[in-house]
Design a protein around this motif. Structure first.
Motif, mmCIF file in Angstrom:
data_model
loop_
_atom_site.group_PDB
_atom_site.id
_atom_site.type_symbol
_atom_site.label_atom_id
_atom_site.label_comp_id
_atom_site.label_asym_id
_atom_site.label_seq_id
_atom_site.Cartn_x
_atom_site.Cartn_y
_atom_site.Cartn_z
ATOM 1 N N GLY A 1 12.432 -9.349 -56.351
ATOM 2 C CA GLY A 1 12.308 -10.760 -56.698
ATOM 3 C C GLY A 1 13.366 -11.587 -55.976
ATOM 4 N N LYS A 2 13.576 -12.784 -56.465
ATOM 5 C CA LYS A 2 14.491 -13.736 -55.822
ATOM 6 C C LYS A 2 15.936 -13.236 -55.770
ATOM 7 C CE LYS A 2 15.995 -18.532 -56.113
ATOM 8 N NZ LYS A 2 15.875 -19.802 -56.835
ATOM 9 N N TYR A 3 16.374 -12.504 -56.797
ATOM 10 C CA TYR A 3 17.794 -12.163 -56.909
ATOM 11 C C TYR A 3 18.147 -10.697 -56.714
ATOM 12 C CZ TYR A 3 18.017 -16.834 -58.825
ATOM 13 O OH TYR A 3 17.914 -18.183 -58.983
ATOM 14 N N LEU A 4 17.169 -9.811 -56.602
ATOM 15 C CA LEU A 4 17.482 -8.392 -56.554
ATOM 16 C C LEU A 4 16.597 -7.681 -55.542
ATOM 17 C CD1 LEU A 4 19.260 -6.233 -57.943
ATOM 18 C CD2 LEU A 4 17.368 -5.858 -59.537
ATOM 19 N N GLY A 5 17.238 -7.056 -54.576
ATOM 20 C CA GLY A 5 16.502 -6.292 -53.567
ATOM 21 C C GLY A 5 17.206 -4.979 -53.308
ATOM 22 N N LEU A 6 16.664 -4.205 -52.414
ATOM 23 C CA LEU A 6 17.259 -2.921 -52.051
ATOM 24 C C LEU A 6 18.328 -3.127 -50.990
ATOM 25 C CD1 LEU A 6 14.043 -0.729 -51.812
ATOM 26 C CD2 LEU A 6 15.692 -0.821 -53.688
ATOM 27 N N LEU A 7 19.339 -2.283 -51.025
ATOM 28 C CA LEU A 7 20.350 -2.296 -49.977
ATOM 29 C C LEU A 7 19.747 -1.700 -48.706
ATOM 30 C CD1 LEU A 7 23.464 -1.034 -51.987
ATOM 31 C CD2 LEU A 7 22.865 -3.384 -51.403
ATOM 32 N N ASP B 1 25.748 -7.834 -43.379
ATOM 33 C CA ASP B 1 25.397 -7.510 -44.765
ATOM 34 C C ASP B 1 26.588 -7.511 -45.724
ATOM 35 O OD1 ASP B 1 22.801 -7.178 -43.884
ATOM 36 O OD2 ASP B 1 22.801 -4.992 -44.039
ATOM 37 N N GLY B 2 27.784 -7.254 -45.211
ATOM 38 C CA GLY B 2 28.956 -7.175 -46.083
ATOM 39 C C GLY B 2 29.155 -5.801 -46.696
ATOM 40 N N TYR B 3 28.348 -4.845 -46.316
ATOM 41 C CA TYR B 3 28.446 -3.472 -46.813
ATOM 42 C C TYR B 3 27.754 -2.560 -45.808
ATOM 43 C CZ TYR B 3 23.521 -3.948 -47.944
ATOM 44 O OH TYR B 3 22.166 -4.147 -47.847
ATOM 45 N N LEU B 4 27.997 -1.254 -45.960
ATOM 46 C CA LEU B 4 27.270 -0.227 -45.217
ATOM 47 C C LEU B 4 26.771 0.794 -46.226
ATOM 48 C CD1 LEU B 4 29.754 0.411 -42.259
ATOM 49 C CD2 LEU B 4 27.600 -0.886 -42.164
ATOM 50 N N LEU B 5 25.475 0.980 -46.306
ATOM 51 C CA LEU B 5 24.903 2.013 -47.163
ATOM 52 C C LEU B 5 24.641 3.232 -46.294
ATOM 53 C CD1 LEU B 5 23.665 3.199 -49.730
ATOM 54 C CD2 LEU B 5 21.512 2.084 -49.107
ATOM 55 N N ILE B 6 25.398 4.289 -46.563
ATOM 56 C CA ILE B 6 25.267 5.530 -45.808
ATOM 57 C C ILE B 6 24.995 6.646 -46.807
ATOM 58 C CG2 ILE B 6 26.415 7.157 -44.269
ATOM 59 C CD1 ILE B 6 28.106 4.687 -43.348
ATOM 60 N N ARG B 7 23.863 7.259 -46.668
ATOM 61 C CA ARG B 7 23.479 8.338 -47.575
ATOM 62 C C ARG B 7 23.795 9.686 -46.938
ATOM 63 N NH1 ARG B 7 20.298 6.173 -51.632
ATOM 64 N NH2 ARG B 7 19.250 4.214 -51.110
ATOM 65 N N GLY B 8 24.202 10.637 -47.777
ATOM 66 C CA GLY B 8 24.370 12.006 -47.325
ATOM 67 C C GLY B 8 25.617 12.277 -46.502
ATOM 68 N N LEU B 9 26.585 11.381 -46.522
ATOM 69 C CA LEU B 9 27.808 11.585 -45.755
ATOM 70 C C LEU B 9 28.657 12.708 -46.353
ATOM 71 C CD1 LEU B 9 29.420 10.537 -43.317
ATOM 72 C CD2 LEU B 9 30.561 8.958 -44.869
ATOM 73 N N ALA C 1 21.063 2.327 -63.672
ATOM 74 C CA ALA C 1 21.825 1.158 -63.230
ATOM 75 C C ALA C 1 22.724 1.487 -62.046
ATOM 76 C CB ALA C 1 22.633 0.562 -64.380
ATOM 77 N N PRO C 2 22.137 1.612 -60.871
ATOM 78 C CA PRO C 2 22.936 1.945 -59.681
ATOM 79 C C PRO C 2 23.823 0.796 -59.242
ATOM 80 C CG PRO C 2 20.692 1.413 -59.068
ATOM 81 C CD PRO C 2 20.742 1.410 -60.578
ATOM 82 N N LEU C 3 24.502 1.008 -58.155
ATOM 83 C CA LEU C 3 25.392 0.002 -57.586
ATOM 84 C C LEU C 3 24.603 -1.261 -57.239
ATOM 85 C CD1 LEU C 3 28.219 -0.649 -56.373
ATOM 86 C CD2 LEU C 3 27.332 0.247 -54.213
ATOM 87 N N ILE C 4 25.169 -2.387 -57.594
ATOM 88 C CA ILE C 4 24.594 -3.681 -57.228
ATOM 89 C C ILE C 4 25.648 -4.426 -56.440
ATOM 90 C CG2 ILE C 4 23.753 -5.891 -58.098
ATOM 91 C CD1 ILE C 4 22.631 -4.399 -60.508
ATOM 92 N N VAL C 5 25.260 -4.974 -55.304
ATOM 93 C CA VAL C 5 26.172 -5.696 -54.424
ATOM 94 C C VAL C 5 25.693 -7.135 -54.304
ATOM 95 C CG1 VAL C 5 27.110 -5.841 -52.084
ATOM 96 C CG2 VAL C 5 26.683 -3.600 -53.105
ATOM 97 N N LEU C 6 26.579 -8.065 -54.561
ATOM 98 C CA LEU C 6 26.274 -9.462 -54.336
ATOM 99 C C LEU C 6 26.638 -9.769 -52.891
ATOM 100 C CD1 LEU C 6 25.453 -12.279 -55.325
ATOM 101 C CD2 LEU C 6 27.839 -12.622 -55.998
ATOM 102 N N VAL C 7 25.637 -10.033 -52.081
ATOM 103 C CA VAL C 7 25.903 -10.271 -50.659
ATOM 104 C C VAL C 7 26.052 -11.760 -50.388
ATOM 105 C CG1 VAL C 7 24.810 -8.167 -49.880
ATOM 106 C CG2 VAL C 7 23.430 -10.190 -50.142
#
Length: 178
Positions: A14-20, A40-48, A172-178
Motif C-alpha cells: 500500500g501507500k506506506y509499506l513495501g518490501l525492502l 535507498d538508505g539501507y542495503l538488504l543482503i540475505r545469506g551473508l 513483525a520483521p524489520l521495518i525501515v523508514l526510507v
C-alpha cells in the motif's frame, strides 16, 4: 496482506509499506552498493552469515533466555515459545551475554567485517556495546534512529540487523523508514 506494527495495521504494497529491495546482486560491485545505499538508505543482503554460526548463536541465546525463565518449557527449546507473561529482553551494552564467543563469532564474523572493510575500502572496527534485543510476539522495539545512538560524530557507520531465525511477516520483521 495486512501487517501490524505496534497495533497499527498497514497494507503491504500500500501507500506506506513495501518490501525492502535486495542488494545481493551488487555484492561484487562496490560502486553499485554505494549508489544503492545513497538511493535507498539501507542495503538488504540475505545469506551473508554462515548458517552454522547463526544456529549456534540462536541455541546459545535460547539457553540464556531459558536460564532467565523467559522460555515456555512445555515446548521444545528450539521452538522459542515465550513463557507466559514474558515480554522479551534487552541485552544491550557490556552485558556478559553480548561478549561471549558464540555471540561474537556471529556479529563480528569475518563475513560481516570483510563486507564492511570492502564497503569502506579501509580497516573497520565494531563497538564493544552491542544492541541485542529479544522481542516477544505482539511487541516491537519501538521506532528509533540508529545514528543517534551509534553515530558518535561520524556518518561512516553501518548497523547490521541480524535475525537469528527465519522471520516471517506475522513475526513483525524489520521495518525501515526510507
Amino acid at each position: 496482506m495486512i501487517l501490524t506494527m505496534n497495533k497499527i495495521e498497514m497494507e503491504l504494497g500500500g501507500k506506506y509499506l513495501g518490501l525492502l529491495r535486495e542488494a545481493n546482486d551488487l555484492l561484487d560491485d562496490q560502486q553499485a552498493l554505494h549508489a544503492r545505499m545513497e538511493e535507498d538508505g539501507y542495503l538488504l543482503i540475505r545469506g551473508l552469515h554462515n548458517i552454522e554460526k547463526v544456529k549456534a548463536t540462536r541455541k546459545f541465546l535460547l539457553e540464556k533466555l531459558d536460564e532467565n525463565e523467559q522460555i515456555n518449557r512445555s515446548h521444545p527449546l528450539d521452538e522459542a515459545i515465550p513463557a507466559e507473561g514474558k515480554r522479551g529482553m534487552f541485552w544491550g551494552g557490556n552485558q556478559k551475554v553480548t561478549h561471549q564467543p558464540t555471540f561474537l563469532n556471529l556479529v563480528e564474523s569475518p563475513e560481516i567485517m570483510n563486507f564492511c572493510e570492502d564497503y569502506y575500502n579501509a580497516p573497520v572496527l565494531t563497538y564493544d556495546y552491542k544492541w541485542l534485543r529479544v522481542v516477544a510476539p505482539g511487541s516491537f522495539t519501538g521506532a528509533h534512529y540508529d545514528i543517534v545512538y551509534m553515530g558518535r560524530g561520524t556518518r561512516n557507520l553501518l548497523t547490521c540487523w541480524t535475525p537469528i531465525s527465519d522471520v516471517s511477516f506475522d513475526m513483525a520483521p524489520l521495518i525501515v523508514l526510507v
